[in-house]
Design a protein around this motif. Structure first.
Motif, PDB file in Angstrom:
ATOM      1  N   GLU A   1       1.083  -1.798   0.290  1.00 35.49           N
ATOM      2  CA  GLU A   1       0.284   0.129   0.274  1.00 35.49           C
ATOM      3  C   GLU A   1       0.761   1.160   0.218  1.00 35.49           C
ATOM      4  O   GLU A   1       0.871   1.946  -0.448  1.00 35.49           O
ATOM      5  N   ASP A   2       1.900   1.244   0.938  1.00 33.41           N
ATOM      6  CA  ASP A   2       2.766   2.446   0.969  1.00 33.41           C
ATOM      7  C   ASP A   2       3.950   2.125  -0.010  1.00 33.41           C
ATOM      8  O   ASP A   2       3.589   3.854  -0.603  1.00 33.41           O
ATOM      9  N   ARG A   3       4.639   1.288  -0.703  1.00 33.62           N
ATOM     10  CA  ARG A   3       4.950   1.727  -1.764  1.00 33.62           C
ATOM     11  C   ARG A   3       4.945   1.857  -3.732  1.00 33.62           C
ATOM     12  O   ARG A   3       5.379   1.702  -3.909  1.00 33.62           O
ATOM     13  N   ILE A   4       3.293   1.023  -3.433  1.00 35.15           N
ATOM     14  CA  ILE A   4       2.841   0.552  -4.703  1.00 35.15           C
ATOM     15  C   ILE A   4       1.166   1.646  -4.863  1.00 35.15           C
ATOM     16  O   ILE A   4       1.362   2.343  -5.713  1.00 35.15           O
ATOM     17  N   PHE A   5       0.849   1.079  -4.288  1.00 33.42           N
ATOM     18  CA  PHE A   5      -0.143   2.019  -4.213  1.00 33.42           C
ATOM     19  C   PHE A   5      -0.231   3.548  -4.216  1.00 33.42           C
ATOM     20  O   PHE A   5      -0.904   3.739  -4.969  1.00 33.42           O
ATOM     21  N   THR A   6       0.199   3.757  -3.060  1.00 34.95           N
ATOM     22  CA  THR A   6       0.129   5.485  -2.591  1.00 34.95           C
ATOM     23  C   THR A   6       0.879   6.244  -3.602  1.00 34.95           C
ATOM     24  O   THR A   6       0.431   7.193  -4.123  1.00 34.95           O
ATOM     25  N   PRO A   7       1.855   6.027  -4.121  1.00 38.70           N
ATOM     26  CA  PRO A   7       2.558   6.214  -5.826  1.00 38.70           C
ATOM     27  C   PRO A   7       2.126   6.545  -6.785  1.00 38.70           C
ATOM     28  O   PRO A   7       1.684   7.015  -7.063  1.00 38.70           O
ATOM     29  N   LEU A   8       1.009   5.150  -6.701  1.00 42.39           N
ATOM     30  CA  LEU A   8       0.828   5.409  -8.288  1.00 42.39           C
ATOM     31  C   LEU A   8      -1.018   6.036  -8.155  1.00 42.39           C
ATOM     32  O   LEU A   8      -1.731   6.178  -9.087  1.00 42.39           O
ATOM     33  N   GLY A   9      -1.343   6.662  -6.739  1.00 40.64           N
ATOM     34  CA  GLY A   9      -2.543   6.998  -6.958  1.00 40.64           C
ATOM     35  C   GLY A   9      -3.539   6.158  -6.883  1.00 40.64           C
ATOM     36  O   GLY A   9      -4.988   6.164  -7.389  1.00 40.64           O
ATOM     37  N   MET A  10      -3.646   4.750  -6.659  1.00 43.74           N
ATOM     38  CA  MET A  10      -4.448   3.406  -6.857  1.00 43.74           C
ATOM     39  C   MET A  10      -5.255   3.733  -5.660  1.00 43.74           C
ATOM     40  O   MET A  10      -5.258   2.968  -4.230  1.00 43.74           O
ATOM     41  N   SER A  11      -6.276   4.704  -5.303  1.00 43.94           N
ATOM     42  CA  SER A  11      -6.935   4.956  -3.930  1.00 43.94           C
ATOM     43  C   SER A  11      -7.707   3.977  -3.003  1.00 43.94           C
ATOM     44  O   SER A  11      -8.234   3.724  -2.274  1.00 43.94           O
ATOM     45  N   SER A  12      -8.431   3.436  -4.241  1.00 44.18           N
ATOM     46  CA  SER A  12      -9.846   2.526  -4.487  1.00 44.18           C
ATOM     47  C   SER A  12      -8.662   1.500  -3.322  1.00 44.18           C
ATOM     48  O   SER A  12      -9.154   0.085  -3.515  1.00 44.18           O
ATOM     49  N   SER A  13      -7.846   0.596  -3.581  1.00 45.02           N
ATOM     50  CA  SER A  13      -7.394  -0.691  -3.960  1.00 45.02           C
ATOM     51  C   SER A  13      -6.690  -0.540  -2.642  1.00 45.02           C
ATOM     52  O   SER A  13      -6.591   0.000  -1.376  1.00 45.02           O
ATOM     53  N   THR A  14      -7.008  -1.847  -2.343  1.00 45.76           N
ATOM     54  CA  THR A  14      -7.126  -2.737  -1.245  1.00 45.76           C
ATOM     55  C   THR A  14      -6.208  -4.216  -0.771  1.00 45.76           C
ATOM     56  O   THR A  14      -6.529  -5.173  -1.959  1.00 45.76           O
ATOM     57  N   PHE A  15      -6.179  -4.797   0.448  1.00 42.91           N
ATOM     58  CA  PHE A  15      -5.788  -5.999   0.272  1.00 42.91           C
ATOM     59  C   PHE A  15      -7.403  -6.693   1.723  1.00 42.91           C
ATOM     60  O   PHE A  15      -7.411  -8.078   1.279  1.00 42.91           O
ATOM     61  N   SER A  16      -8.262  -5.619   2.229  1.00 48.79           N
ATOM     62  CA  SER A  16      -8.542  -6.217   2.949  1.00 48.79           C
ATOM     63  C   SER A  16     -10.584  -6.796   1.894  1.00 48.79           C
ATOM     64  O   SER A  16     -11.051  -4.992   1.877  1.00 48.79           O
ATOM     65  N   PRO A  17     -11.321  -7.274   2.050  1.00 48.12           N
ATOM     66  CA  PRO A  17     -12.785  -7.240   1.950  1.00 48.12           C
ATOM     67  C   PRO A  17     -13.615  -6.657   2.405  1.00 48.12           C
ATOM     68  O   PRO A  17     -14.395  -5.887   2.071  1.00 48.12           O
ATOM     69  N   ALA A  18     -12.827  -6.427   3.598  1.00 48.33           N
ATOM     70  CA  ALA A  18     -14.457  -5.398   5.040  1.00 48.33           C
ATOM     71  C   ALA A  18     -14.522  -4.277   4.306  1.00 48.33           C
ATOM     72  O   ALA A  18     -15.290  -3.524   4.276  1.00 48.33           O
ATOM     73  N   LYS A  19     -13.315  -3.501   4.355  1.00 44.36           N
ATOM     74  CA  LYS A  19     -12.853  -2.309   3.205  1.00 44.36           C
ATOM     75  C   LYS A  19     -13.222  -2.117   1.908  1.00 44.36           C
ATOM     76  O   LYS A  19     -14.347  -0.776   1.664  1.00 44.36           O
ATOM     77  N   ALA A  20     -13.029  -2.597   1.367  1.00 43.82           N
ATOM     78  CA  ALA A  20     -13.615  -2.865  -0.106  1.00 43.82           C
ATOM     79  C   ALA A  20     -15.267  -3.450   0.047  1.00 43.82           C
ATOM     80  O   ALA A  20     -15.990  -2.359  -0.491  1.00 43.82           O
ATOM     81  N   GLU A  21     -15.972  -3.495   0.608  1.00 43.15           N
ATOM     82  CA  GLU A  21     -17.152  -4.059   1.097  1.00 43.15           C
ATOM     83  C   GLU A  21     -17.647  -2.190   1.876  1.00 43.15           C
ATOM     84  O   GLU A  21     -18.989  -2.242   1.032  1.00 43.15           O
ATOM     85  N   LYS A  22     -17.537  -2.153   2.332  1.00 40.18           N
ATOM     86  CA  LYS A  22     -17.595  -1.043   3.730  1.00 40.18           C
ATOM     87  C   LYS A  22     -17.603   0.438   1.475  1.00 40.18           C
ATOM     88  O   LYS A  22     -18.407   1.203   1.854  1.00 40.18           O
TER      89      LYS A  22
END
Length: 575
Positions: free
Chosen positions: A223-244
């Motif tokens: 999340e810190d080194r790939i998602f954030t620099p690319l602006g992948m703000s919706s991406s996650t590893f958590s199904p609970a966060k995705a569901e929310k």
């Protein structure tokens, strides 16, 4: 809760290849006024969804220069919510390139002094050729001592460790460390670097390495080194966060039954390296663009050039002879397949988890990439076909649209023993019930239909519920077991002949799911069927061996004769 895990064209002259390159480099709007997916292609894709019973689809066409093009079809929920470019899907094995990239970033941190976490005494640096036993001393151990000592990081990320999938050996509450520690009890299928053999567990191993030496969890590192620099703000590893978010897609079986979320939060941690990313077409277009730009985003290096070169270029051969004249042989790097499609270099990876099928790809010489996400299980064939047709349109490869690929056989077949030459069981069926154990897989308790324990009554009741909804009568000689793993909930064994059973790793829904409360059974994704041969000595069952999970002849089968020695997995009977 049920689970199950979880994989296609060569001509054109070189001058035309250069022309297609220039179409995206210099003037990306020269085809169809800048729109790759025309109304005609969109209608064709919808026809594919109808034929293959796919509820929803989201795609992105990603040029190296210019803005991505997004299109969606169908629904993401049983309630009819529409699929959009922001709909979240499990990426499944498309996640593997994130894992290899994260390891490369960690290596680069050490090279440039950004990480001061002490390495083991045997190491002064970490690179692709670092031995796994040196980076995980005291933890890493394979049954094959040579492979255990000589396997390096590139070997395990390229699926040439010699260890096959063994996907039914890990359970829903295992940690990555647990999974690594049990590899020593799992039989290899090949020698180190002898044969490409797909393995999720090795990416779990690499995620564990990253967590061990980065001073943070694997998921937070990505999340810190790939998602954030690319602006992948919706991406996650958590199904609970995705569901929310309210944008997480539901998934359907190949036959159209709605499925619950495939991962718990614990499973998501275990599977993070091998297949845990949850993302959207919008976010994944940024990931594909990163690879088209060789690791650069807005003139900033996100993944080092060594990652791009090592991960996307083939290290092992996954398909040595292509069955399709439009495709070359296929190689595998680290998290990416690579082959030639109609003479164009194609780098891609597919992904499958219960209820979902995904694909991300890029053509490095043509400056374009494509992502295709479907919320239907076991849909790798139509997803690949749709991706190819989008590439055809983007590069103007065909004068006529490529043909639709239609399902020509049922995707799921019931277990049917041979009708002829069936030899009876050596002992009564009840003698084959009981508890069996393997150090790598744990215990399994098989019940015969007459099992009277409370455990057996519960298991038999679940199977009876799903069997009552089938058109054909169930086979009389069966063994049943609960098998709560990441990719299954139960095991069904149907007598074939002699002391041999066909074993299916399956998932049962005795009360149905969603609006449809009709009981059903499904075996989505990956190798879900094997053969169990029970061994009887002195009038007693002593154990059984499993074969067929690897999907090809193994080194053990070539060199051993007894069931116990040649089996891919051997279970001793303990009760």
């Amino acid at each position: 809760m049920a689970k199950l895990l979880s994989v296609a064209l060569g001509f054109l002259s070189q001058p035309f290849t250069h022309l297609s390159q220039l179409s995206f480099l210099a003037d990306p709007v020269w085809i169809n006024n800048g729109q790759v997916i025309t109304s005609e292609l969109s209608n064709s894709i919808q026809e594919t969804l109808d034929i293959w019973n796919i509820t929803g689809l989201s795609v992105a066409v990603v040029p190296r220069y210019g803005e991505p093009e997004f299109h969606s079809w169908g629904n993401r929920t049983e309630d009819g919510d529409k699929t959009t470019e922001d709909t979240l899907f499990h990426m499944a094995s498309v996640s593997k390139a994130f894992c290899a990239s994260a390891l490369g970033i960690l290596m680069d941190d050490y090279d440039h002094g950004r990480n001061v976490t002490p390495l083991p005494p045997a190491l002064s640096e970490i690179n692709w050729h670092t031995l796994v036993q040196d980076i995980l001393p005291g933890e890493w151990q394979l049954m094959d001592d040579w492979a255990s000592k000589k396997a390096n990081l590139k070997d395990i990320l390229s699926h040439v460790s010699g260890l096959p999938r063994h996907d039914y050996s890990y359970g829903p509450y295992d940690s990555p460390k647990d999974d690594v520690s049990r590899m020593r009890y799992l039989r290899p299928a090949f020698e180190l670097r002898e044969q490409w053999s797909y393995n999720n567990k090795m990416f779990t191993t690499v995620a564990h390495i990253i967590e061990t030496y980065s001073a943070q969890t694997y998921t937070s590192f990505v999340e810190d080194r790939i998602f954030t620099p690319l602006g992948m703000s919706s991406s996650t590893f958590s199904p609970a966060k995705a569901e929310k978010t309210g944008r997480f897609t539901q998934g359907w079986t190949s036959n159209g039954r709605l499925l619950p979320e495939c991962f718990t939060e614990e499973m998501a941690i275990l599977m993070a390296g091998a297949g845990g990313v949850i993302s959207s077409a919008v976010d994944m277009s940024k990931w594909v663009a990163l690879w088209l730009n060789k690791g650069m985003h807005n003139n900033v290096t996100v993944i080092p050039l060594s990652v791009y070169g090592n991960a996307s270029q083939s290290y092992s051969v996954s398909i040595s002879a292509s069955p399709d004249p439009e495709l070359s042989i296929q190689g595998y790097g680290m998290g990416w397949f690579r082959n030639s499609y109609l003479g164009h270099d194609l780098v891609y990876h597919t992904g499958s988890v219960p209820g979902l099928s995904t694909l991300a790809s890029f053509l490095p010489n043509d400056d374009v990439g494509v992502v295709v996400f479907a919320n239907g299980g076991d849909k790798a064939t139509p997803v690949m076909n749709i991706s190819h047709r989008i590439i055809d349109a983007a590069l103007n490869l065909r004068s006529k649209p490529s043909p639709l690929i239609e399902p020509n056989t049922p995707e799921k077949k019931s277990i049917t023993p041979p009708a002829e030459n069936v030899v009876d069981l050596e002992l009564a069926l009840e003698e084959f019930s009981g508890t069996y154990a393997n150090a790598g897989y744990g215990p399994i308790n098989f019940c015969s239909p007459s099992g009277s324990s409370s455990y057996c009554q519960d298991v038999i009741s679940d199977f009876a519920a799903v069997d009552s909804n089938k058109s054909s009568a169930p086979q009389s000689h069966q063994l049943f077991a609960a098998w709560p793993r990441v990719w299954s909930s139960h095991i069904r064994g149907v007598h074939r002949s002699g002391n041999t059973f066909v074993v299916q790793y399956t998932s049962l829904f005795p009360e149905g799911y969603g609006r449809d409360t009709t009981p059903f059974e499904t075996a989505e994704i990956g190798t879900s069927e094997a053969t169990a041969e029970f061994v009887v000595e002195d009038g007693k069952v002593v154990g059984f061996g499993l074969v067929g999970l690897v999907g090809q002849l193994t080194e053990r089968e070539r060199t051993h004769t007894t069931v116990k020695d040649r089996a891919e997995v051997w279970f001793d009977k303990v009760m």
